[in-house]
Motif scaffolding. Structure first.
Motif, PDB file in Angstrom:
ATOM      1  N   GLU A  58       0.828  -1.205   0.000  1.00 20.05           N
ATOM      2  CA  GLU A  58       0.000   0.000   0.000  1.00 20.05           C
ATOM      3  C   GLU A  58       0.862   1.254   0.000  1.00 20.05           C
ATOM      4  O   GLU A  58       0.513   2.260  -0.611  1.00 20.05           O
ATOM      5  CB  GLU A  58      -0.926   0.001   1.221  1.00 20.05           C
ATOM      6  CG  GLU A  58      -2.163  -0.852   1.061  1.00 20.05           C
ATOM      7  CD  GLU A  58      -3.102  -0.297  -0.005  1.00 20.05           C
ATOM      8  OE1 GLU A  58      -3.108   0.920  -0.223  1.00 20.05           O
ATOM      9  OE2 GLU A  58      -3.821  -1.102  -0.629  1.00 20.05           O
ATOM     10  N   VAL A  59       1.987   1.210   0.676  1.00 11.27           N
ATOM     11  CA  VAL A  59       2.901   2.348   0.683  1.00 11.27           C
ATOM     12  C   VAL A  59       3.656   2.437  -0.637  1.00 11.27           C
ATOM     13  O   VAL A  59       3.782   3.521  -1.233  1.00 11.27           O
ATOM     14  CB  VAL A  59       3.887   2.239   1.860  1.00 11.27           C
ATOM     15  CG1 VAL A  59       4.914   3.358   1.805  1.00 11.27           C
ATOM     16  CG2 VAL A  59       3.135   2.273   3.191  1.00 11.27           C
ATOM     17  N   LEU A  60       4.139   1.292  -1.133  1.00 10.29           N
ATOM     18  CA  LEU A  60       4.979   1.299  -2.326  1.00 10.29           C
ATOM     19  C   LEU A  60       4.206   1.669  -3.579  1.00 10.29           C
ATOM     20  O   LEU A  60       4.781   2.273  -4.504  1.00 10.29           O
ATOM     21  CB  LEU A  60       5.640  -0.073  -2.498  1.00 10.29           C
ATOM     22  CG  LEU A  60       6.696  -0.446  -1.448  1.00 10.29           C
ATOM     23  CD1 LEU A  60       7.169  -1.871  -1.657  1.00 10.29           C
ATOM     24  CD2 LEU A  60       7.879   0.524  -1.510  1.00 10.29           C
ATOM     25  N   GLN A  61       2.917   1.316  -3.646  1.00 11.70           N
ATOM     26  CA  GLN A  61       2.174   1.588  -4.876  1.00 11.70           C
ATOM     27  C   GLN A  61       2.061   3.080  -5.155  1.00 11.70           C
ATOM     28  O   GLN A  61       1.909   3.492  -6.296  1.00 11.70           O
ATOM     29  CB  GLN A  61       0.781   0.918  -4.815  1.00 11.70           C
ATOM     30  CG  GLN A  61      -0.125   1.384  -3.698  1.00 11.70           C
ATOM     31  CD  GLN A  61      -1.058   2.499  -4.118  1.00 11.70           C
ATOM     32  OE1 GLN A  61      -1.045   2.911  -5.275  1.00 11.70           O
ATOM     33  NE2 GLN A  61      -1.862   2.990  -3.192  1.00 11.70           N
ATOM     34  N   ARG A  62       2.162   3.897  -4.123  1.00 16.68           N
ATOM     35  CA  ARG A  62       2.110   5.342  -4.324  1.00 16.68           C
ATOM     36  C   ARG A  62       3.389   5.876  -4.970  1.00 16.68           C
ATOM     37  O   ARG A  62       3.392   6.965  -5.554  1.00 16.68           O
ATOM     38  CB  ARG A  62       1.871   6.055  -2.994  1.00 16.68           C
ATOM     39  CG  ARG A  62       0.545   5.691  -2.336  1.00 16.68           C
ATOM     40  CD  ARG A  62       0.346   6.474  -1.043  1.00 16.68           C
ATOM     41  NE  ARG A  62      -0.915   6.156  -0.410  1.00 16.68           N
ATOM     42  CZ  ARG A  62      -1.084   5.203   0.493  1.00 16.68           C
ATOM     43  NH1 ARG A  62      -0.036   4.476   0.862  1.00 16.68           N
ATOM     44  NH2 ARG A  62      -2.265   4.968   1.025  1.00 16.68           N
ATOM     45  N   ARG A  63       4.474   5.115  -4.836  1.00 16.57           N
ATOM     46  CA  ARG A  63       5.765   5.539  -5.397  1.00 16.57           C
ATOM     47  C   ARG A  63       6.054   4.894  -6.742  1.00 16.57           C
ATOM     48  O   ARG A  63       7.039   5.247  -7.399  1.00 16.57           O
ATOM     49  CB  ARG A  63       6.884   5.197  -4.414  1.00 16.57           C
ATOM     50  CG  ARG A  63       6.774   5.954  -3.102  1.00 16.57           C
ATOM     51  CD  ARG A  63       7.634   5.300  -2.015  1.00 16.57           C
ATOM     52  NE  ARG A  63       8.955   4.944  -2.488  1.00 16.57           N
ATOM     53  CZ  ARG A  63       9.778   4.106  -1.850  1.00 16.57           C
ATOM     54  NH1 ARG A  63       9.398   3.543  -0.705  1.00 16.57           N
ATOM     55  NH2 ARG A  63      10.964   3.836  -2.325  1.00 16.57           N
ATOM     56  N   LEU A  64       5.214   3.966  -7.158  1.00 15.96           N
ATOM     57  CA  LEU A  64       5.457   3.251  -8.410  1.00 15.96           C
ATOM     58  C   LEU A  64       5.160   4.159  -9.595  1.00 15.96           C
ATOM     59  O   LEU A  64       4.062   4.707  -9.718  1.00 15.96           O
ATOM     60  CB  LEU A  64       4.587   1.992  -8.480  1.00 15.96           C
ATOM     61  CG  LEU A  64       4.689   1.178  -9.781  1.00 15.96           C
ATOM     62  CD1 LEU A  64       6.104   0.645  -9.969  1.00 15.96           C
ATOM     63  CD2 LEU A  64       3.677   0.038  -9.766  1.00 15.96           C
ATOM     64  N   GLU A  65       6.126   4.309 -10.469  1.00 17.13           N
ATOM     65  CA  GLU A  65       5.946   5.094 -11.694  1.00 17.13           C
ATOM     66  C   GLU A  65       6.140   4.191 -12.884  1.00 17.13           C
ATOM     67  O   GLU A  65       7.165   3.507 -13.006  1.00 17.13           O
ATOM     68  CB  GLU A  65       6.939   6.250 -11.758  1.00 17.13           C
ATOM     69  CG  GLU A  65       6.827   7.057 -13.048  1.00 17.13           C
ATOM     70  CD  GLU A  65       7.927   8.083 -13.194  1.00 17.13           C
ATOM     71  OE1 GLU A  65       7.941   8.790 -14.216  1.00 17.13           O
ATOM     72  OE2 GLU A  65       8.787   8.150 -12.302  1.00 17.13           O
ATOM     73  N   ILE A  66       5.148   4.172 -13.756  1.00 20.82           N
ATOM     74  CA  ILE A  66       5.233   3.384 -14.980  1.00 20.82           C
ATOM     75  C   ILE A  66       5.560   4.331 -16.116  1.00 20.82           C
ATOM     76  O   ILE A  66       4.842   5.302 -16.370  1.00 20.82           O
ATOM     77  CB  ILE A  66       3.914   2.631 -15.240  1.00 20.82           C
ATOM     78  CG1 ILE A  66       3.654   1.647 -14.092  1.00 20.82           C
ATOM     79  CG2 ILE A  66       3.981   1.887 -16.574  1.00 20.82           C
ATOM     80  CD1 ILE A  66       2.367   0.866 -14.218  1.00 20.82           C
TER      81      ILE A  66
END
Length: 365
Positions: free
Chosen positions: A89-97
């Motif tokens: 949940e925390v990491l998905q906010r930092r994921l950039e595609i």
């Protein structure tokens, strides 16, 4: 004295060795490769593993409760445990595609388009769509100008999960780790209201699942991953090329595998990057593949083809194996640096949170 019989994948090990000879690097083209995953002894019975699906343990993050339903049976080893979900949940906010599919979605693109977020004005030119004229600005200035907006585009994460027999090795198995990594990537994509699609790789694409979208699609993705079993051989390059050919638009392309494949895998990954895909190679290895403990005269079996070879495993053979394995990792690392891709190596016997963090950070291990 009879020789012990031990199973091993030989596809990239140099199965042309003479009986009784030491393991040595085989010439198989310019791409370095490594000995296939070391498998259990031929006489050993396969371990019983139950379904690996999300359950509802105490303390599960509140936003993850939607996935904890009766449709997802409990398991001693869930694909996504409570602490893992909280981390995601925390990491998905930092994921950039970095690749965009071009369809309508919820994420802002770098190109201009026709979404709801205003970007700037541009002077009207003959042939422009008059419906895009800012009439309020025209009334103030007397000069016709167009309103330009930032485009909202859809994003899709395509996950290619290797299911060849070489992944059925390790404790826990490499396949277990590969499925958890695939579940983590799918979770982060779906939590961002994006689409995710699972491809199971064997001798090409062994199975293709329909894309799912948003958090409501996680249950279907986990069920699909739960059905993945390790068997047979693999042609990973063929599977990657097939996914690229049938992709109408580029997106995030994650390949989860041990990459013990004799084919031109890095060339296929390069073609995917050139087609505009945001490529990530996630290599799953077992502890015994990093530091094999075998020694003496052994009969080795390729876990995917069943081919047998007698070898003498001594210090020189182990050094040759280590060099081959390091060559494989360096080939993947060089590909990632050359194409701006991601390369993460994860051990099946270690927590996977670190590997997911490095994936989100777009590391090159």
């Amino acid at each position: 004295m009879p020789r012990p019989t031990v199973a091993v994948c030989l596809e990239a090990a140099g199965s042309d060795l003479e009986p009784g000879s030491a393991v040595a690097p085989a010439e198989r083209g310019p791409r370095p490769s490594a000995v296939r995953g070391l498998c259990r002894a031929r006489s050993a019975a396969p371990a019983e593993r139950g379904p690996l699906l999300l359950r509802h343990p105490a303390g599960t993050a509140a936003r993850a409760e939607v996935y904890c339903s009766a449709m997802l049976p409990s398991s001693p080893a869930p694909l996504l445990g409570a602490s893992f979900v909280r981390e995601l949940e925390v990491l998905q906010r930092r994921l950039e595609i970095r690749a965009r599919s071009g369809g309508v979605g919820e994420h802002l693109a770098r190109r201009r388009g026709g979404s709801a977020e205003f970007k700037e004005h541009r002077a009207y030119a003959p042939g422009d769509d008059m419906r895009r004229i800012d009439w309020a600005a025209y009334a103030r200035t007397g000069e016709p100008v167009l309103k330009l907006f930032r485009a909202e585009e859809d994003v899709i994460a395509r996950i290619v999960c290797d299911a060849s027999a070489s992944l059925d090795f390790g404790e826990p198995t490499k396949l277990d780790a590969a499925r958890r990594l695939a579940a983590a990537i799918g979770y982060m994509s779906l939590a961002r209201s994006e689409r995710a699609q699972l491809f199971v790789a064997g001798d090409g694409i062994a199975r293709e699942h329909a894309p799912v979208r948003g958090r409501a699609g996680l249950a279907a993705l986990l069920r699909a991953l739960d059905g993945v079993r390790a068997s047979g051989g693999t042609h990973l390059a063929r599977a990657i090329d097939a996914v690229v050919r049938q992709s109408a638009r580029p997106g995030l392309l994650c390949v989860v595998s041990d990459f013990f494949d004799p084919g031109p895998v890095t060339a296929a990954l390069g073609r995917a990057a050139q087609a505009g895909h945001d490529v990530a190679a996630l290599q799953v290895v077992a502890a015994d593949e990093l530091a094999p403990s075998f020694e003496g005269d052994l009969t080795l079996e390729d876990a995917e083809t069943g081919a047998l070879v007698d070898v003498t495993v001594d210090a020189a053979a182990l050094a040759a194996y280590a060099a081959r394995f390091a060559g494989l990792c360096e080939a993947l690392r060089a590909f990632a640096r050359r194409h701006g891709a991601t390369y993460v190596r994860a051990r099946s016997d270690e927590p996977l949170e670190g590997a997911v963090r490095r994936f989100v950070a777009r590391s090159v291990d």
